[in-house]
Structures are given as C-alpha cells and as structure tokens.
Design a protein around this motif. Structure first.
Motif, mmCIF file in Angstrom:
data_model
loop_
_atom_site.group_PDB
_atom_site.id
_atom_site.type_symbol
_atom_site.label_atom_id
_atom_site.label_comp_id
_atom_site.label_asym_id
_atom_site.label_seq_id
_atom_site.Cartn_x
_atom_site.Cartn_y
_atom_site.Cartn_z
ATOM 1 N N ARG A 84 2.115 5.574 6.119
ATOM 2 C CA ARG A 84 0.732 5.453 6.589
ATOM 3 C C ARG A 84 -0.229 6.065 5.563
ATOM 4 N NH1 ARG A 84 -0.495 6.886 12.563
ATOM 5 N NH2 ARG A 84 0.209 8.988 12.028
ATOM 6 N N TRP A 85 -1.238 5.251 5.166
ATOM 7 C CA TRP A 85 -2.240 5.710 4.206
ATOM 8 C C TRP A 85 -3.530 6.194 4.871
ATOM 9 C CZ3 TRP A 85 1.675 2.792 2.365
ATOM 10 C CH2 TRP A 85 2.166 3.113 1.091
ATOM 11 N N ASP A 86 -3.751 5.873 6.109
ATOM 12 C CA ASP A 86 -4.928 6.384 6.817
ATOM 13 C C ASP A 86 -4.586 7.743 7.415
ATOM 14 O OD1 ASP A 86 -7.449 6.502 7.881
ATOM 15 O OD2 ASP A 86 -7.179 4.862 9.308
ATOM 16 N N ALA A 87 -5.613 8.556 7.646
ATOM 17 C CA ALA A 87 -5.415 9.817 8.356
ATOM 18 C C ALA A 87 -5.180 9.514 9.833
ATOM 19 C CB ALA A 87 -6.632 10.719 8.185
ATOM 20 N N PHE A 125 3.789 -1.008 5.411
ATOM 21 C CA PHE A 125 2.690 -0.220 4.863
ATOM 22 C C PHE A 125 1.525 -0.271 5.847
ATOM 23 C CE2 PHE A 125 3.971 -1.047 0.128
ATOM 24 C CZ PHE A 125 5.029 -0.167 0.280
ATOM 25 N N ASN A 126 1.190 0.857 6.407
ATOM 26 C CA ASN A 126 0.182 0.981 7.464
ATOM 27 C C ASN A 126 -1.110 1.516 6.868
ATOM 28 O OD1 ASN A 126 -1.409 1.841 9.620
ATOM 29 N ND2 ASN A 126 0.171 3.150 10.524
ATOM 30 N N TYR A 127 -2.189 0.738 6.970
ATOM 31 C CA TYR A 127 -3.452 1.176 6.377
ATOM 32 C C TYR A 127 -4.500 1.594 7.404
ATOM 33 C CZ TYR A 127 -5.638 -3.373 7.434
ATOM 34 O OH TYR A 127 -6.147 -4.474 8.079
ATOM 35 N N ALA A 128 -4.193 1.515 8.712
ATOM 36 C CA ALA A 128 -5.251 1.881 9.664
ATOM 37 C C ALA A 128 -4.782 2.172 11.085
ATOM 38 C CB ALA A 128 -6.327 0.791 9.714
ATOM 39 N N ALA A 129 -3.515 1.986 11.418
ATOM 40 C CA ALA A 129 -3.039 2.298 12.768
ATOM 41 C C ALA A 129 -2.749 3.793 12.838
ATOM 42 C CB ALA A 129 -1.790 1.485 13.091
ATOM 43 N N VAL A 130 -3.554 4.546 13.602
ATOM 44 C CA VAL A 130 -3.590 5.998 13.419
ATOM 45 C C VAL A 130 -3.069 6.818 14.604
ATOM 46 C CG1 VAL A 130 -5.435 5.901 11.719
ATOM 47 C CG2 VAL A 130 -6.036 6.096 14.139
ATOM 48 N N ASP A 131 -2.347 6.195 15.533
ATOM 49 C CA ASP A 131 -1.733 6.954 16.622
ATOM 50 C C ASP A 131 -0.822 8.024 16.014
ATOM 51 O OD1 ASP A 131 -0.267 7.929 18.768
ATOM 52 O OD2 ASP A 131 0.022 5.967 19.683
ATOM 53 N N LEU A 144 -7.533 -6.921 -3.888
ATOM 54 C CA LEU A 144 -6.655 -5.954 -4.542
ATOM 55 C C LEU A 144 -5.482 -6.645 -5.222
ATOM 56 C CD1 LEU A 144 -6.740 -3.227 -1.770
ATOM 57 C CD2 LEU A 144 -7.757 -3.058 -4.049
ATOM 58 N N ALA A 145 -4.982 -7.709 -4.611
ATOM 59 C CA ALA A 145 -3.918 -8.485 -5.262
ATOM 60 C C ALA A 145 -4.431 -9.102 -6.557
ATOM 61 C CB ALA A 145 -3.409 -9.564 -4.309
ATOM 62 N N ASP A 146 -5.647 -9.651 -6.513
ATOM 63 C CA ASP A 146 -6.243 -10.234 -7.726
ATOM 64 C C ASP A 146 -6.424 -9.163 -8.804
ATOM 65 O OD1 ASP A 146 -6.372 -12.693 -6.504
ATOM 66 O OD2 ASP A 146 -8.497 -12.547 -5.975
ATOM 67 N N ALA A 166 -6.793 1.141 1.659
ATOM 68 C CA ALA A 166 -6.045 -0.032 1.211
ATOM 69 C C ALA A 166 -5.930 -0.041 -0.311
ATOM 70 C CB ALA A 166 -6.720 -1.308 1.700
ATOM 71 N N VAL A 167 -6.974 0.422 -0.982
ATOM 72 C CA VAL A 167 -6.939 0.530 -2.449
ATOM 73 C C VAL A 167 -5.848 1.514 -2.848
ATOM 74 C CG1 VAL A 167 -8.273 1.035 -4.522
ATOM 75 C CG2 VAL A 167 -9.424 0.069 -2.511
ATOM 76 N N ASN A 168 -5.825 2.671 -2.182
ATOM 77 C CA ASN A 168 -4.804 3.674 -2.482
ATOM 78 C C ASN A 168 -3.400 3.128 -2.206
ATOM 79 O OD1 ASN A 168 -6.915 5.475 -3.053
ATOM 80 N ND2 ASN A 168 -6.995 6.214 -0.954
ATOM 81 N N GLU A 169 -3.270 2.382 -1.108
ATOM 82 C CA GLU A 169 -1.965 1.807 -0.747
ATOM 83 C C GLU A 169 -1.437 0.888 -1.837
ATOM 84 O OE1 GLU A 169 -0.613 -1.838 2.078
ATOM 85 O OE2 GLU A 169 -1.707 -0.259 3.132
ATOM 86 N N MET A 170 -2.259 -0.059 -2.266
ATOM 87 C CA MET A 170 -1.796 -1.050 -3.234
ATOM 88 C C MET A 170 -1.550 -0.431 -4.603
ATOM 89 S SD MET A 170 -1.352 -4.010 -1.788
ATOM 90 C CE MET A 170 -1.604 -5.350 -2.968
#
Length: 412
Positions: free
Chosen positions: A146-149, A126-132, A51-53, A313-317
């Motif tokens: 947080r970008w994950d549900a 920026f949290n892409y997967a820690a979902v507590d 995604l950086a590239d 992660a795509v949505n986050e970046m």
C-alpha cells in the motif's frame, strides 16, 4: 559447416531473448469506470496511463513496455474478483486498485489465495488508495503493498492539527457506511476524545456508499446540531454532492476531509464561499512548493487535462521500476522482495519507506486548506478553474507519520 547449426541455434536464442525483453508488462487497473465511482476511477486510469507513458519514454521497465489494462469493477467487491480472475487468465501478474477498501480487502484475499494455489504464477496487488487499516494489520498479506497512508495514519495527523484549534468545540461526523467510513468515525471519536476531551461529538452519521444523490437532509441535521466542524472520509460523488448541498443550504462550518480535492469537490467548495475553511490531508498537493513535483503537475495537467489527485500513484510506479531494477527481474516474487524496506525519494520531496513488517508505505503528509491564493508565483495552481487552490497548513515528516502494526505476515 558443422558449426552452422550451433551458430543458428545461438542466434535464435539471442533473438528470442531480445524479443522476450520487449514483451509488454501489463498492469491490470481494477477500479470503477461506471457507476457512482466512475469520476475517480477515470481520473485514476488517466493517471496510470500517463505514468506508463512516462516510463515507456525512458525504456519501460527492464526493456519491457508497460501497458495499463482497464478493468471496470463498478466499485463492487464481487465484480472486482471477476475482473481479477480475468487479469490472471490473461497472464497479468500485477494489479492495481484504490477506490474502495471493501474492494481492496477482497483483492488482497484473492491474490493471497491465488498465489498459494498457483506457485510460479504469482500476482502482486499494488494498492494506491484503499486505506482501511486492517489491510496492513490483521488482514495483511505478503502479496499486497500500500502506497497511500492508512485512515489511522491520516486521522492521527488530522487530529493532531485539530487539537490545537480552540475554535473547534462541536464536531459532526458523516461517513460512508462500509469498512473505511466506519474506521474514520471510530478513530475520529477515539483520537478527539484523547486529545481534546472538551470537544463534543454532536452527530455521527453513516450513509450508503455512492448511492445518495441529495445530501440536503444530512446537511439539515448538521445545521440543527450546532456543529462548528465536520469530519468526513467521503470520496467520489459522495464528497462533491455533500459539499454542494452544504453550499445550497448556506452551511458555514469548517470541514476536515480526506478527499475534498476529488472530482467536483473544489467547485462545490468555491460555491460554499468557505475560503480556507475546507481542509484535506494528503501525501502531496499541487502547490507543495517542491519544484520537481510542481513541474510534474504542470506537464500532467497539460496532457491529462486534470489535476494530479494521486501523487502516491507516481511513487508506486516509480518504485515498481526501481524494485524491478534492483531485482533485475519482473518476476513478482523477486519484485516483492526488492520492495521490502525500500527507501525512496517521493514526488513531493522527502524520503519514504515501504515497511517490511506490513508493506505499508510511510512518507511525509500534508494538511492543506482550499481557498483564494495570495501569491500566484509561489502557488500557481488552482482547481477546476475556480481561481481557488490548495495552500499548505501543516507538514508531518515521515518519522512522525508512522504508526505500529499488528501484522503477522506469512511469507512464501
């Protein structure tokens, strides 16, 4: 001639500004690159580097080239704090992490304290997967997005699907023994009881996180319970080895999972022979039918040599870039303000929104099943060269994926 020093000074300022615009924008990637979680951590690192590239090929963010700085936390909260401090000491103002809510909670607390003590040197997490769910409820922080549900959002959608499956009569719960796994078991019990009071919970097991190498004793318990369905939030080696043990034992049940699509999961599912009996809830998947997302998947697989596990992660970046452009700044304080209530077209199609109240991102959610693919033209992607892939079962639109929050956010 007396104007020459002024002209030279102006030129220096202009050159300095141009140099500044080209300074690297570093993002600290704090996730497991060794130990039991290394497979998912390495996959996440490949994703963020891709995604950086992608962004750098389009000029970066406001002219700044993006660099992903890998920091191995070994899925350990204390080690994560050490790595976060390293990032701060190196002048990094953005960190991203996903694997392990215990780690996520520690990082959320870290950035909150760091930013209160060091005004002008703020850091965003920026949290892409820690979902507590607590991370966007009682523990919420202005400096965390947080970008994950959350696990509650996912369980709400999953149990809404399960309640309409009359074949489900006996359910076994098996989860990792930490905050996220405990949340999955609690919400599964509560929501199934409310939506299908006739369903029996015939087993409820917690096991150490990323420490079990042989799940056969657990599978024996599931077999003995008479369960027809299993609900698990297991991830990393804990889902792959659990499914492998099920295959070895010939356990024939339906699986309702959060992360069966991770490294090794698809191969283990194929070994079980459970054709479209393993379900996963995600914010996107390879065969979603969205052309832009499927084009992205094709290119990503060719370059990263793996499937896209993290559409979020795509949505986050991409949202990071949009927020910086909206703020006309890469200052974390200004980017945070720009992200609040931002609406964004997500990778797999449909509008998502970063809720201002708690910094939880809401988006369409999908339930898919894993198995043989009847129409390769419409569903071209298999997983791990198994010949099997993910097939759409149900889609939940953004408006129906939203849940309330108890967050009482302290704003700067």
């Amino acid at each position: 001639m007396r104007y020459l020093p002024f002209a030279m000074a102006a030129a220096v300022l202009m050159l300095g500004g141009a140099a500044s615009a080209q300074e690297t924008l570093k993002i600290g990637y704090i996730d497991p690159l060794s130990g039991g979680g290394a497979s998912v951590g390495e996959g996440g690192l490949k994703t963020f580097q891709y995604l950086a590239d992608e962004l750098n090929a389009k000029g970066g963010i406001l002219g700044h080239k993006i660099e992903i700085v890998p920091l191995d936390n070994k899925t350990n909260p204390q080690e994560s704090l050490i790595q976060a401090q390293k990032a701060v000491d190196a002048g990094i103002h953005y960190i991203t992490q996903g694997n392990g809510s215990s780690v996520g909670a520690a990082l959320e607390d870290f950035v909150t304290k760091n930013n209160s003590r060091n005004p002008g040197k703020e850091v965003l997490y920026f949290n892409y997967a820690a979902v507590d769910p607590s991370m966007t409820n009682e523990k919420c922080s202005y400096w965390h997005f947080r970008w994950d549900a959350s696990s509650d959002i996912k369980m709400e959608a999953l149990t809404n699907y399960m309640k309409d499956q009359p074949s489900i009569k006996k359910v076994y719960l098996i989860n990792q023994d930490y905050s996220f796994g405990q949340s999955v078991r609690t919400e599964a019990r509560k929501m199934l009881a409310a939506k299908r009071s006739d369903v029996q919970i015939v087993g409820d097991e917690l096991h150490p996180l990323l420490k079990i190498t042989d799940f056969s004793p657990y599978i024996a318990k599931i077999k003995a319970s008479g369960a027809d369905s299993v609900v698990t939030g297991n991830w990393g080696q804990d889902i792959a080895l659990l499914l492998k043990a099920a295959a070895d034992a010939g356990l024939k049940v339906n699986w309702y999972t959060y992360y069966a699509g991770g490294a090794g999961g698809p191969t283990a599912i194929k070994q079980t022979g459970l054709d479209h009996q393993v379900f996963q809830i995600t914010e996107g998947f390879a065969n979603s039918g969205n052309k832009a997302a499927m084009d992205f998947e094709k290119d990503f697989r060719a370059k990263a040599n793996m499937s896209l596990w993290y559409p979020r992660a795509v949505n986050e970046m991409r949202m990071f870039k949009a927020a910086a452009e909206k703020a006309n700044s890469i200052d974390p304080v200004k980017v945070a303000a720009a992200l609040e209530d931002m609406k964004f077209e997500v990778l797999d199609g449909g509008e998502g929104i970063m809720r201002k109240d708690d910094h939880q991102f809401f988006q369409p959610i999908y339930i898919s099943s894993f198995g043989s693919l009847a129409d390769k033209a419409k569903e071209p992607f298999d997983e791990e060269n198994t010949g099997w892939g993910w097939h759409l079962v149900s889609k939940i639109d953004t408006a129906h994926a939203m849940v309330p929050t108890t967050c009482k956010m302290k704003r700067p």
